[in-house]
Design an enzyme around this catalytic site. Structure first.
Site, PDB file in Angstrom:
ATOM      1  N   PHE A 136       5.735  -9.400   4.510  1.00 14.44           N
ATOM      2  CA  PHE A 136       5.508  -8.447   5.591  1.00 14.44           C
ATOM      3  C   PHE A 136       4.259  -7.642   5.275  1.00 14.44           C
ATOM      4  CE2 PHE A 136       5.860  -4.414   7.883  1.00 14.44           C
ATOM      5  CZ  PHE A 136       5.916  -4.922   9.171  1.00 14.44           C
ATOM      6  N   ASP A 221      -0.138  -6.436  -1.949  1.00 13.49           N
ATOM      7  CA  ASP A 221       0.335  -5.455  -0.976  1.00 13.49           C
ATOM      8  C   ASP A 221       1.417  -4.628  -1.660  1.00 13.49           C
ATOM      9  OD1 ASP A 221       1.630  -4.026   0.985  1.00 13.49           O
ATOM     10  OD2 ASP A 221       1.504  -5.608   2.501  1.00 13.49           O
ATOM     11  N   LYS A 250       3.076   3.691   2.500  1.00 14.32           N
ATOM     12  CA  LYS A 250       4.395   4.347   2.537  1.00 14.32           C
ATOM     13  C   LYS A 250       4.570   5.594   1.644  1.00 14.32           C
ATOM     14  CE  LYS A 250       7.260   0.801   4.544  1.00 14.32           C
ATOM     15  NZ  LYS A 250       6.492  -0.426   4.799  1.00 14.32           N
TER      16      LYS A 250
HETATM   17  C1  PLP Z   1       5.685  -1.155   5.709  1.00 16.57           C
HETATM   18  C2  PLP Z   1       4.814  -2.201   5.163  1.00 16.57           C
HETATM   19  C3  PLP Z   1       3.586  -2.521   5.753  1.00 16.57           C
HETATM   20  C4  PLP Z   1       3.113  -1.875   7.026  1.00 16.57           C
HETATM   21  O1  PLP Z   1       2.954  -0.506   6.918  1.00 16.57           O
HETATM   22  P1  PLP Z   1       2.870   0.407   8.253  1.00 16.57           P
HETATM   23  O2  PLP Z   1       2.559   1.768   7.728  1.00 16.57           O
HETATM   24  O3  PLP Z   1       4.189   0.310   8.925  1.00 16.57           O
HETATM   25  O4  PLP Z   1       1.781  -0.152   9.078  1.00 16.57           O
HETATM   26  C5  PLP Z   1       2.803  -3.481   5.143  1.00 16.57           C
HETATM   27  N1  PLP Z   1       3.196  -4.096   4.017  1.00 16.57           N
HETATM   28  C6  PLP Z   1       4.361  -3.813   3.413  1.00 16.57           C
HETATM   29  C7  PLP Z   1       4.738  -4.504   2.148  1.00 16.57           C
HETATM   30  C8  PLP Z   1       5.227  -2.876   3.977  1.00 16.57           C
HETATM   31  O5  PLP Z   1       6.408  -2.619   3.411  1.00 16.57           O
END
Ligand code: PLP
Length: 396
Positions: A136, A221, A250
């Site tokens: 994700f 990420d 986050k």
């Molecule tokens: C939440 C998340 C995103 C996206 O972040 P947003 O602030 O919602 O755009 C991208 N990568 C990972 C691993 C995430 O958990």
């Protein structure tokens, strides 16, 4: 206003993209939040791994108040002390010399993709990015393409091209996918939305070695697994290797929207003047908040706390397995934990909510626990009791 009244407005006026729990949260303190009708909840979700230092932490509140009264926004035509102190701090913590500040995770991921593509083209390879299945990376068009999940792309074509997906933790599949046009490999060291799946150590070290050999930019990420979540400031520290590019968001601002892309000097040099930009990204308010969060994580030993609380929870959950056969396993690191159950995790989470605990269900029958890193032991014990009751009440 009541929970019900606020939900009626949601139904009528909010874009119908969320299916929300039937409560409206009003305020919080530490690991507890209260809804508008005064009901108290233990927060094991922390706004999806965001409120890592808990709600209404005085250091964060003061930093935001002071900065708001001084200067909120100036544009990136000028530097500010909070932004400069933050990028220096992030470089010291991560060993990645360059930063670009964004406003969200998806925006940080977009920045990472752009840097990797530019680097890939300059290195004579290309802009194709290999990402992982079950990943994700966000909800903008390019990050949806990087995520690669059909359900998120359906109806939104044309989708940006140049992404390939391989199974996570499968080194042979990755090797096979590396064609001459691949400029970047993007992965979460611990997949979050995909069900709290940690990368194998051996796998990640081999990915690093391949990227070194072929001059491919390795993107981690760490939007969910970074900022102390797994008991180290960044998840990559568990593996003894470093990425070339890393995304954060986050937990970084403790709830104030802020994201960052960090990059090694060599890779960052692929970016030329005018290649990327943002109006809000890295404004003094967001950066002051992020600095306060990092300060609290360090001064209150939250890495150690997360490690200890996570180990305690893992031990407790594992010990419960004989009494509760519905619990299949628990995985993750620090306070980024997923409990795999042999029943519908949404039913468990729904009952937990009624009984005053916030958690959530994610892919692969997982109940995800990502509480504040400083959650107290009593709250964890109380929440665990409610988790047990919730499994029992949903037994068929
Ligand atoms: C939440 C998340 C995103 C996206 O972040 P947003 O602030 O919602 O755009 C991208 N990568 C990972 C691993 C995430 O958990």
């Amino acid at each position: 206003m009541t929970n019900q009244a606020l939900h009626e407005i949601d139904q009528k006026h909010y874009l119908p993209t969320f299916k929300r729990y039937p409560i409206a949260l009003d305020h919080g303190k530490g690991s507890r939040v209260w809804d508008v009708e005064g009901k108290e909840y233990i927060d094991l979700l922390a706004g999806i791994a965001v409120s890592n230092i808990g709600h209404a932490h005085p250091t964060l509140v003061n930093a935001i108040e002071e900065q708001a009264a001084k200067l909120i926004h100036i544009s990136n035509f000028y530097v500010s002390e909070p932004q400069m102190k933050l990028v220096e701090k992030l470089a010291q913590l991560s060993g990645l010399e360059r930063a670009f500040m964004a406003n969200s995770g998806a925006e940080a991921a977009e920045g990472a993709i752009k840097i990797a593509r530019k680097y890939g083209h300059k290195a004579g390879r290309g802009g194709t990015i290999i990402a992982m299945k079950n990943a994700f990376h966000g909800r903008t068009l390019a990050t949806v393409a990087a995520t690669g999940k059909e359900a998120m792309m359906n109806g939104f074509d044309p989708i940006p091209s140049g992404f390939k997906h391989v199974p996570f933790n499968d080194i042979e599949a990755l090797k096979e996918a590396i064609t001459d046009d691949v400029g970047g490999i993007m992965l979460e060291p611990i997949q979050g939305e995909g069900g709290i799946n940690p990368a194998d150590s051996d796998y990640l070290r081999q990915v690093r070695a391949i990227c070194d050999k072929k001059n491919i930019a390795l993107i981690f990420d760490e939007i969910q697994c970074g900022i102390g979540r797994t008991g180290t400031m960044f998840a990559f520290e568990h593996y003894g290797i470093k990425p070339d590019i890393m995304t954060l968001a986050k937990g970084l601002g403790g709830g104030v929207p802020v994201g960052a892309v960090l990059a090694r000097e060599k890779v960052a040099q692929a970016i030329d003047w005018g290649d990327h930009g943002t109006t809000f990204g890295g404004n003094p308010l967001a950066c002051a908040a992020a600095l306060a969060v990092l300060e609290v994580i360090e001064s209150e030993n939250l890495l150690q706390k997360a490690t200890e609380s996570g180990a305690w929870l893992k031990g407790k959950i594992n010990a419960l397995r004989s009494e509760l056969p519905e619990i299949e396993l628990i995985r993750g690191a620090g306070l980024m934990l997923g409990i795999q159950v042999s029943m519908d995790p949404k039913a468990i989470v729904g009952t937990m909510l009624k009984k005053g605990v916030l958690a959530n269900a994610t892919a692969g029958n997982i109940v995800r626990l990502v509480p504040p890193l400083n959650i107290d032991r009593e709250s964890l014990e109380e929440a665990l009791e409610i988790f047990i009751e919730s499994i029992k009440e949903n037994r068929k």
